[in-house]
Scaffold this motif. Structure first.
Motif, PDB file in Angstrom:
ATOM      1  N   LYS A   1       0.807  -1.231   0.000  1.00  0.00           N
ATOM      2  CA  LYS A   1       0.000   0.000   0.000  1.00  0.00           C
ATOM      3  C   LYS A   1       0.834   1.272   0.000  1.00  0.00           C
ATOM      4  N   ASP A   2       2.135   1.157  -0.183  1.00  0.00           N
ATOM      5  CA  ASP A   2       2.956   2.360  -0.336  1.00  0.00           C
ATOM      6  C   ASP A   2       2.593   3.070  -1.640  1.00  0.00           C
ATOM      7  N   LYS A   3       2.812   4.376  -1.651  1.00  0.00           N
ATOM      8  CA  LYS A   3       2.696   5.171  -2.870  1.00  0.00           C
ATOM      9  C   LYS A   3       4.070   5.783  -3.123  1.00  0.00           C
TER      10      LYS A   3
ATOM     11  N   LEU B   1       2.863   3.750  -8.236  1.00  0.00           N
ATOM     12  CA  LEU B   1       4.079   4.388  -8.743  1.00  0.00           C
ATOM     13  C   LEU B   1       3.743   5.651  -9.523  1.00  0.00           C
ATOM     14  N   GLY B   2       4.389   6.744  -9.158  1.00  0.00           N
ATOM     15  CA  GLY B   2       4.276   8.003  -9.881  1.00  0.00           C
ATOM     16  C   GLY B   2       5.658   8.614 -10.038  1.00  0.00           C
ATOM     17  N   ALA B   3       5.748   9.720 -10.740  1.00  0.00           N
ATOM     18  CA  ALA B   3       7.044  10.364 -10.960  1.00  0.00           C
ATOM     19  C   ALA B   3       6.890  11.879 -10.894  1.00  0.00           C
ATOM     20  N   VAL B   4       7.970  12.531 -10.506  1.00  0.00           N
ATOM     21  CA  VAL B   4       7.987  13.991 -10.443  1.00  0.00           C
ATOM     22  C   VAL B   4       9.297  14.497 -11.028  1.00  0.00           C
ATOM     23  N   THR B   5       9.215  15.590 -11.773  1.00  0.00           N
ATOM     24  CA  THR B   5      10.393  16.262 -12.309  1.00  0.00           C
ATOM     25  C   THR B   5      10.358  17.729 -11.900  1.00  0.00           C
ATOM     26  N   ILE B   6      11.470  18.218 -11.407  1.00  0.00           N
ATOM     27  CA  ILE B   6      11.595  19.640 -11.083  1.00  0.00           C
ATOM     28  C   ILE B   6      12.397  20.295 -12.196  1.00  0.00           C
ATOM     29  N   ASP B   7      11.758  21.164 -12.950  1.00  0.00           N
ATOM     30  CA  ASP B   7      12.405  21.877 -14.044  1.00  0.00           C
ATOM     31  C   ASP B   7      12.921  23.214 -13.514  1.00  0.00           C
ATOM     32  N   PRO B   8      14.258  23.378 -13.379  1.00  0.00           N
ATOM     33  CA  PRO B   8      14.812  24.619 -12.834  1.00  0.00           C
ATOM     34  C   PRO B   8      14.794  25.777 -13.824  1.00  0.00           C
ATOM     35  N   MET B   9      14.280  25.512 -15.036  1.00  0.00           N
ATOM     36  CA  MET B   9      14.079  26.555 -16.040  1.00  0.00           C
ATOM     37  C   MET B   9      15.396  27.224 -16.447  1.00  0.00           C
ATOM     38  N   THR B  10      16.329  26.395 -16.908  1.00  0.00           N
ATOM     39  CA  THR B  10      17.571  26.906 -17.479  1.00  0.00           C
ATOM     40  C   THR B  10      17.667  26.420 -18.920  1.00  0.00           C
ATOM     41  N   GLU B  11      18.348  27.185 -19.750  1.00  0.00           N
ATOM     42  CA  GLU B  11      18.479  26.814 -21.157  1.00  0.00           C
ATOM     43  C   GLU B  11      19.299  25.539 -21.342  1.00  0.00           C
TER      44      GLU B  11
ATOM     45  N   GLY C   1      -0.394  12.761  -2.176  1.00  0.00           N
ATOM     46  CA  GLY C   1      -0.661  11.576  -1.362  1.00  0.00           C
ATOM     47  C   GLY C   1       0.387  10.486  -1.422  1.00  0.00           C
ATOM     48  N   TYR C   2       1.622  10.809  -1.799  1.00  0.00           N
ATOM     49  CA  TYR C   2       2.693   9.816  -1.842  1.00  0.00           C
ATOM     50  C   TYR C   2       3.456   9.818  -0.516  1.00  0.00           C
ATOM     51  N   ASN C   3       3.854   8.637  -0.064  1.00  0.00           N
ATOM     52  CA  ASN C   3       4.557   8.538   1.223  1.00  0.00           C
ATOM     53  C   ASN C   3       6.010   8.086   1.096  1.00  0.00           C
TER      54      ASN C   3
ATOM     55  N   SER D   1      19.775  21.909  -4.710  1.00  0.00           N
ATOM     56  CA  SER D   1      19.330  20.626  -4.157  1.00  0.00           C
ATOM     57  C   SER D   1      18.276  20.832  -3.073  1.00  0.00           C
ATOM     58  N   ARG D   2      18.470  21.860  -2.234  1.00  0.00           N
ATOM     59  CA  ARG D   2      17.495  22.140  -1.181  1.00  0.00           C
ATOM     60  C   ARG D   2      16.155  22.576  -1.762  1.00  0.00           C
ATOM     61  N   MET D   3      16.207  23.434  -2.758  1.00  0.00           N
ATOM     62  CA  MET D   3      14.970  23.921  -3.371  1.00  0.00           C
ATOM     63  C   MET D   3      14.226  22.783  -4.064  1.00  0.00           C
ATOM     64  N   LYS D   4      14.965  21.950  -4.771  1.00  0.00           N
ATOM     65  CA  LYS D   4      14.337  20.808  -5.434  1.00  0.00           C
ATOM     66  C   LYS D   4      13.726  19.857  -4.417  1.00  0.00           C
ATOM     67  N   ARG D   5      14.478  19.596  -3.363  1.00  0.00           N
ATOM     68  CA  ARG D   5      13.993  18.680  -2.342  1.00  0.00           C
ATOM     69  C   ARG D   5      12.696  19.201  -1.720  1.00  0.00           C
ATOM     70  N   GLY D   6      12.659  20.495  -1.419  1.00  0.00           N
ATOM     71  CA  GLY D   6      11.457  21.080  -0.855  1.00  0.00           C
ATOM     72  C   GLY D   6      10.260  20.950  -1.785  1.00  0.00           C
ATOM     73  N   ARG D   7      10.501  21.184  -3.074  1.00  0.00           N
ATOM     74  CA  ARG D   7       9.412  21.083  -4.052  1.00  0.00           C
ATOM     75  C   ARG D   7       8.946  19.634  -4.203  1.00  0.00           C
ATOM     76  N   ILE D   8       9.887  18.703  -4.155  1.00  0.00           N
ATOM     77  CA  ILE D   8       9.535  17.278  -4.240  1.00  0.00           C
ATOM     78  C   ILE D   8       8.696  16.866  -3.035  1.00  0.00           C
ATOM     79  N   TYR D   9       9.110  17.274  -1.840  1.00  0.00           N
ATOM     80  CA  TYR D   9       8.350  16.938  -0.637  1.00  0.00           C
ATOM     81  C   TYR D   9       6.941  17.519  -0.706  1.00  0.00           C
ATOM     82  N   THR D  10       6.846  18.763  -1.161  1.00  0.00           N
ATOM     83  CA  THR D  10       5.538  19.414  -1.260  1.00  0.00           C
ATOM     84  C   THR D  10       4.631  18.665  -2.233  1.00  0.00           C
ATOM     85  N   THR D  11       5.191  18.269  -3.370  1.00  0.00           N
ATOM     86  CA  THR D  11       4.415  17.531  -4.365  1.00  0.00           C
ATOM     87  C   THR D  11       3.969  16.185  -3.819  1.00  0.00           C
TER      88      THR D  11
END
Length: 277
Positions: A39-41, A76-86, A144-146, A129-139
């Motif tokens: 039952k993990d997500k 199973l789901g996936a997340v990508t953090i796009d830092p918006m660089t060229e 509803g992922y644990n 890395s900190r900013m990405k991690r924060g955004r990943i945790y928030t998402t």
């Protein structure tokens, strides 16, 4: 941005069965550290690199194995953090994940611009890395992922281990399975026993849509990691089982920690500069 022509010859997205040489150590790590429970997500941090893309296919394969063999069902789901660089455009992952039918969360955040605006950021890699991690945790919390799955492999952990020894005089590397300080999310690294070269071979032979990345904000950390990587490669010519020796030496360091601030993992992330390879 990455030209569309780069991907025009890419094959139609489909699932690939990982070979035994990466599947076996993956399963061993998952079972050794009880990474995935019924039952993990599980939310995969997907950068589009060879490691995280390979992990996507490994997790998918494990879904079938776990259900049919042990009666373990997980999402199973996936997340990508796009830092918006060229220099980094992960947008081709959007249709790829849609075609595979994986729940996918694509988050845009101008992290590099934010770091430059702050003016006094000691390390852009650490800040990113900190900013990405924060955004990943928030998402993860919002959807509803644990469990958060990350793609660092045995080579990454060995390099972080040596860098910590060289720079800080501390025996330290990234954890395999730990609960974050707030107690509501677990971070797992199912590739801790898998070699980078085997992941590269899998990604290349299956023509996975690897996204190139050349972050303009990263300078010293990648150079240092490259030096350590070269050092290990040189020594591996003399000692072919060197990485397996690292694996044994590090085993007490990446055991599970429960609901505490993971200082060792935080320091390793500063050296890595990015979450989700």
């Amino acid at each position: 941005s990455v030209p569309k022509s780069t991907y025009k010859n890419a094959p139609k997205p489909k699932w690939h069965a990982p070979p035994r040489k990466i599947l076996k150590p993956f399963v061993r790590a998952v079972m050794d550290f009880k990474m995935i429970q019924d039952k993990d997500k599980v939310l995969l941090c997907l950068s589009g690199g060879k490691d995280s893309l390979s992990l996507l296919h490994l997790l998918r394969q494990y879904q079938f194995m776990a259900k049919n063999t042990w009666g373990i069902n997980f999402e199973l789901g996936a997340v990508t953090i796009d830092p918006m660089t060229e220099a980094y455009n992960p947008e081709p992952l959007i249709p790829y994940l849609a075609e595979l039918g994986v729940p996918y969360f694509y988050e845009r955040q101008g992290i590099l611009a934010q770091a430059e605006a702050c003016g006094e950021v000691a390390s852009i890699c650490s800040y990113c890395s900190r900013m990405k991690r924060g955004r990943i945790y928030t998402t993860a919390r919002a959807k509803g992922y644990n469990v958060i799955a990350m793609g660092q492999h045995l080579d990454d952990l060995s390099e972080s281990f040596l860098m910590s020894v060289f720079h800080n005089g501390v025996l330290r590397t990234m954890k395999a399975n730990y609960t974050i300080e707030k107690g509501d999310l677990r971070v797992i690294r199912p590739l801790i026993y898998v070699r980078e070269r085997d992941l590269r071979e899998f990604a290349e032979t299956r023509r996975l849509p690897v996204i190139p990345e050349n972050c303009p904000g990263c300078f010293e950390a990648p150079k240092e990691r490259h030096r350590v990587k070269q050092l290990i490669a040189q020594q591996e010519l003399l000692y072919p089982n060197l990485l397996r020796s690292f694996e044994k030496a590090m085993s007490p360091l990446y055991s599970k920690s429960k609901a505490v601030r993971n200082v060792a993992d935080e320091e390793a992330l500063k050296l890595d500069g990015i979450l989700g390879v």
